[in-house]
Design a protein around this motif. Sequence first.
Motif, PDB file in Angstrom:
ATOM      1  N   LYS A  76     -41.643  11.687  34.043  1.00 50.34           N
ATOM      2  CA  LYS A  76     -41.237  11.736  35.448  1.00 50.34           C
ATOM      3  C   LYS A  76     -39.797  12.209  35.598  1.00 50.34           C
ATOM      4  O   LYS A  76     -39.490  12.991  36.511  1.00 50.34           O
ATOM      5  CB  LYS A  76     -41.408  10.353  36.075  1.00 50.34           C
ATOM      6  N   MET A  77     -38.898  11.747  34.718  1.00 49.32           N
ATOM      7  CA  MET A  77     -37.487  12.067  34.862  1.00 49.32           C
ATOM      8  C   MET A  77     -37.165  13.473  34.363  1.00 49.32           C
ATOM      9  O   MET A  77     -36.365  14.189  34.975  1.00 49.32           O
ATOM     10  CB  MET A  77     -36.663  11.022  34.088  1.00 49.32           C
ATOM     11  N   TYR A  78     -37.786  13.869  33.235  1.00 53.46           N
ATOM     12  CA  TYR A  78     -37.528  15.198  32.655  1.00 53.46           C
ATOM     13  C   TYR A  78     -38.871  15.893  32.424  1.00 53.46           C
ATOM     14  O   TYR A  78     -39.364  15.974  31.284  1.00 53.46           O
ATOM     15  CB  TYR A  78     -36.762  15.076  31.336  1.00 53.46           C
ATOM     16  N   PRO A  79     -39.518  16.389  33.473  1.00 54.44           N
ATOM     17  CA  PRO A  79     -40.875  16.944  33.333  1.00 54.44           C
ATOM     18  C   PRO A  79     -40.945  18.193  32.465  1.00 54.44           C
ATOM     19  O   PRO A  79     -42.006  18.482  31.905  1.00 54.44           O
ATOM     20  CB  PRO A  79     -41.271  17.258  34.783  1.00 54.44           C
ATOM     21  N   ALA A  80     -39.854  18.938  32.345  1.00 51.25           N
ATOM     22  CA  ALA A  80     -39.881  20.174  31.564  1.00 51.25           C
ATOM     23  C   ALA A  80     -39.677  19.935  30.079  1.00 51.25           C
ATOM     24  O   ALA A  80     -39.839  20.865  29.271  1.00 51.25           O
ATOM     25  CB  ALA A  80     -38.806  21.141  32.079  1.00 51.25           C
ATOM     26  N   ALA A  81     -39.332  18.727  29.675  1.00 52.07           N
ATOM     27  CA  ALA A  81     -39.019  18.443  28.274  1.00 52.07           C
ATOM     28  C   ALA A  81     -40.282  18.149  27.473  1.00 52.07           C
ATOM     29  O   ALA A  81     -41.249  17.564  27.975  1.00 52.07           O
ATOM     30  CB  ALA A  81     -38.062  17.257  28.184  1.00 52.07           C
ATOM     31  N   ILE A  82     -40.262  18.575  26.210  1.00 47.65           N
ATOM     32  CA  ILE A  82     -41.345  18.266  25.278  1.00 47.65           C
ATOM     33  C   ILE A  82     -41.184  16.821  24.810  1.00 47.65           C
ATOM     34  O   ILE A  82     -40.090  16.413  24.407  1.00 47.65           O
ATOM     35  CB  ILE A  82     -41.318  19.215  24.067  1.00 47.65           C
ATOM     36  N   ARG A  83     -42.249  16.051  24.860  1.00 48.24           N
ATOM     37  CA  ARG A  83     -42.199  14.659  24.401  1.00 48.24           C
ATOM     38  C   ARG A  83     -42.715  14.597  22.967  1.00 48.24           C
ATOM     39  O   ARG A  83     -43.864  14.941  22.692  1.00 48.24           O
ATOM     40  CB  ARG A  83     -43.015  13.764  25.320  1.00 48.24           C
ATOM     41  N   ILE A  84     -41.851  14.165  22.049  1.00 48.42           N
ATOM     42  CA  ILE A  84     -42.158  14.133  20.617  1.00 48.42           C
ATOM     43  C   ILE A  84     -42.261  12.684  20.159  1.00 48.42           C
ATOM     44  O   ILE A  84     -41.344  11.888  20.377  1.00 48.42           O
ATOM     45  CB  ILE A  84     -41.085  14.868  19.802  1.00 48.42           C
ATOM     46  N   ALA A  85     -43.369  12.349  19.519  1.00 49.22           N
ATOM     47  CA  ALA A  85     -43.519  11.023  18.922  1.00 49.22           C
ATOM     48  C   ALA A  85     -42.732  10.980  17.625  1.00 49.22           C
ATOM     49  O   ALA A  85     -42.886  11.854  16.761  1.00 49.22           O
ATOM     50  CB  ALA A  85     -44.996  10.723  18.667  1.00 49.22           C
ATOM     51  N   ASP A  86     -41.893   9.980  17.489  1.00 47.64           N
ATOM     52  CA  ASP A  86     -41.031   9.883  16.313  1.00 47.64           C
ATOM     53  C   ASP A  86     -41.867   9.743  15.038  1.00 47.64           C
ATOM     54  O   ASP A  86     -42.781   8.919  14.951  1.00 47.64           O
ATOM     55  CB  ASP A  86     -40.097   8.681  16.462  1.00 47.64           C
ATOM     56  N   ARG A  87     -41.524  10.543  14.059  1.00 45.26           N
ATOM     57  CA  ARG A  87     -42.299  10.592  12.818  1.00 45.26           C
ATOM     58  C   ARG A  87     -42.322   9.244  12.102  1.00 45.26           C
ATOM     59  O   ARG A  87     -43.350   8.828  11.565  1.00 45.26           O
ATOM     60  CB  ARG A  87     -41.720  11.669  11.889  1.00 45.26           C
ATOM     61  N   TYR A  88     -41.188   8.545  12.092  1.00 47.51           N
ATOM     62  CA  TYR A  88     -41.114   7.265  11.381  1.00 47.51           C
ATOM     63  C   TYR A  88     -42.095   6.262  11.987  1.00 47.51           C
ATOM     64  O   TYR A  88     -42.834   5.578  11.257  1.00 47.51           O
ATOM     65  CB  TYR A  88     -39.688   6.727  11.450  1.00 47.51           C
ATOM     66  N   HIS A  89     -42.118   6.161  13.315  1.00 49.04           N
ATOM     67  CA  HIS A  89     -42.995   5.196  13.962  1.00 49.04           C
ATOM     68  C   HIS A  89     -44.466   5.587  13.811  1.00 49.04           C
ATOM     69  O   HIS A  89     -45.328   4.710  13.652  1.00 49.04           O
ATOM     70  CB  HIS A  89     -42.641   5.082  15.451  1.00 49.04           C
ATOM     71  N   VAL A  90     -44.763   6.881  13.865  1.00 54.67           N
ATOM     72  CA  VAL A  90     -46.143   7.328  13.701  1.00 54.67           C
ATOM     73  C   VAL A  90     -46.629   7.039  12.282  1.00 54.67           C
ATOM     74  O   VAL A  90     -47.737   6.524  12.071  1.00 54.67           O
ATOM     75  CB  VAL A  90     -46.262   8.832  14.026  1.00 54.67           C
ATOM     76  N   ASN A  91     -45.802   7.345  11.305  1.00 51.18           N
ATOM     77  CA  ASN A  91     -46.189   7.143   9.908  1.00 51.18           C
ATOM     78  C   ASN A  91     -46.393   5.655   9.608  1.00 51.18           C
ATOM     79  O   ASN A  91     -47.181   5.292   8.721  1.00 51.18           O
ATOM     80  CB  ASN A  91     -45.120   7.721   8.993  1.00 51.18           C
ATOM     81  N   ARG A  92     -45.710   4.799  10.341  1.00 57.98           N
ATOM     82  CA  ARG A  92     -45.837   3.363  10.107  1.00 57.98           C
ATOM     83  C   ARG A  92     -47.237   2.865  10.454  1.00 57.98           C
ATOM     84  O   ARG A  92     -47.751   1.934   9.820  1.00 57.98           O
ATOM     85  CB  ARG A  92     -44.798   2.613  10.937  1.00 57.98           C
ATOM     86  N   TYR A  93     -47.888   3.493  11.455  1.00 59.06           N
ATOM     87  CA  TYR A  93     -49.258   3.105  11.785  1.00 59.06           C
ATOM     88  C   TYR A  93     -50.192   3.355  10.600  1.00 59.06           C
ATOM     89  O   TYR A  93     -51.068   2.537  10.299  1.00 59.06           O
ATOM     90  CB  TYR A  93     -49.755   3.885  13.005  1.00 59.06           C
ATOM     91  N   VAL A  94     -50.014   4.477   9.934  1.00 57.68           N
ATOM     92  CA  VAL A  94     -50.859   4.809   8.779  1.00 57.68           C
ATOM     93  C   VAL A  94     -50.571   3.866   7.617  1.00 57.68           C
ATOM     94  O   VAL A  94     -51.496   3.389   6.943  1.00 57.68           O
ATOM     95  CB  VAL A  94     -50.629   6.273   8.369  1.00 57.68           C
ATOM     96  N   THR A  95     -49.290   3.580   7.394  1.00 63.78           N
ATOM     97  CA  THR A  95     -48.919   2.677   6.301  1.00 63.78           C
ATOM     98  C   THR A  95     -49.449   1.272   6.547  1.00 63.78           C
ATOM     99  O   THR A  95     -49.917   0.593   5.617  1.00 63.78           O
ATOM    100  CB  THR A  95     -47.393   2.642   6.146  1.00 63.78           C
ATOM    101  N   GLU A  96     -49.386   0.811   7.793  1.00 64.48           N
ATOM    102  CA  GLU A  96     -49.907  -0.525   8.116  1.00 64.48           C
ATOM    103  C   GLU A  96     -51.428  -0.581   7.929  1.00 64.48           C
ATOM    104  O   GLU A  96     -51.969  -1.617   7.495  1.00 64.48           O
ATOM    105  CB  GLU A  96     -49.537  -0.889   9.547  1.00 64.48           C
ATOM    106  N   ALA A  97     -52.110   0.518   8.232  1.00 59.67           N
ATOM    107  CA  ALA A  97     -53.558   0.555   7.993  1.00 59.67           C
ATOM    108  C   ALA A  97     -53.848   0.473   6.501  1.00 59.67           C
ATOM    109  O   ALA A  97     -54.792  -0.223   6.072  1.00 59.67           O
ATOM    110  CB  ALA A  97     -54.152   1.835   8.586  1.00 59.67           C
ATOM    111  N   LEU A  98     -53.048   1.161   5.688  1.00 58.06           N
ATOM    112  CA  LEU A  98     -53.213   1.101   4.237  1.00 58.06           C
ATOM    113  C   LEU A  98     -53.011  -0.326   3.726  1.00 58.06           C
ATOM    114  O   LEU A  98     -53.785  -0.823   2.891  1.00 58.06           O
ATOM    115  CB  LEU A  98     -52.215   2.054   3.574  1.00 58.06           C
ATOM    116  N   GLN A  99     -51.978  -1.004   4.210  1.00 56.09           N
ATOM    117  CA  GLN A  99     -51.720  -2.369   3.758  1.00 56.09           C
ATOM    118  C   GLN A  99     -52.806  -3.335   4.234  1.00 56.09           C
ATOM    119  O   GLN A  99     -53.127  -4.308   3.530  1.00 56.09           O
ATOM    120  CB  GLN A  99     -50.354  -2.830   4.266  1.00 56.09           C
TER     121      GLN A  99
END
Length: 413
Positions: free
Chosen positions: A231-254
């Motif tokens: 809403k605030m910056y509609p023209a900006a690309i929204r990127i999911a942080d790699r560290y937080h995304v990778n943590r989901y996979v690591t938690e699934a492994l554990q």
Amino acid sequence: MHSHSIKDLWDLPELKIIATTKINHQIFIDVMPIKSKQACPICAFENTTRRGIGYVRKVRHLEAFGCPVYLNLPAIRMSCTACFAHFVWAYECVAPKKRYTKAFEATLPKQAIGATITHTSRVANTPATTVARIVRSWKMEEATRVQKTCQKKALACHNLVLGIDDFAIRKGHTYNTGLHDLRGGTFLDVIPGRRIEELHAYFNTQSTLCALKPVAIVMDLAKAYHTFAKKMYPAAIRIADRYHVNRYVTEALQAVRKSVQKQLTPFSKKDLKQHFRILGKRRDQLKNDEKNILHRLLQYAEILHQVYSWKEAFIEWYDCSSTYELAKKGFGRWLAQGTTIKHPAVESCLLTMRNWQEEICNYHQLRFTNAAVEGKNNLIKALQRRHFFTRNPQHYKETILLECNAEWIQYGS
């Protein structure tokens, strides 16, 4: 040493050194003003008259040769022949009624940044109340200047990339949000709260932040941040942080590892639990002895081997996808690989990945992460532990802005 060399050493251009003595590891310098007259502070008339010396002020100056230095400044009584006003000689090196020179006071903030008031007081051999008063007064002005400088730099950046992440004031109860300029490496602002209504309420009062034009915003998978950024910056690309995304996979492994442990013998269970960190590490960062341990661990269950290969394939996808189009195709293949693993933890992870597929793949449009943001968050945590927090929100915010933008601080001379 010649007197003019001593004057240059202690940076006293307006004073003439009369005598220098050392008593009990303390240096005392008797001085007199070089000029014979001083303009009247009321009418600015220069033809004033000296009326003698009322007393001598003992003023702390910069340390020299490992010893504290004190200036013996004569309080010269003056009178104006025009307006008949009476005043005392004003020195440029020290403010009226102060016991410390301006040069000495300017050294205290530099010692206080990254330390505590108590430690600075002990090092400078100065009362803690004096150090606190000087440092807080300096922080009020310097934090405002540093923040304006960093925000002005962000406004002028044509390829601005913002980083948004929260940090705890009281974990589980109260949080703040940090706004970072990832390309410039600066901390732009501290936003109270992390809920979407709190973010909107704060931004409505900050015209400078609303005027920013980022090309991308990096954040975790918190829905409030993505809704706010869209809403605030509609023209900006929204990127999911790699560290937080990778943590989901690591938690699934554990999670798979824990379920496998329950079916093993006591010795194998202990072995797998003891070396769980090796499963989470990247394969290319393992040492030779760790590789041997990993080979033994993966033989305990076929599903554990499958999930580990799935986790490594995700890391390879992040590292080796050369373009955004190839990244989207590779991500689809990785999702298909995960569907062959029949485990609730993996299925839950895949559901999250599908919901945030666009934001995750956007990393390959502009390769930025919140690694620097996490570093600033750790700095804030250390700051809070060092100061046992602080009850003054404004002072707390000023300290964060200064310590997270230490390279932009300008200390007085």
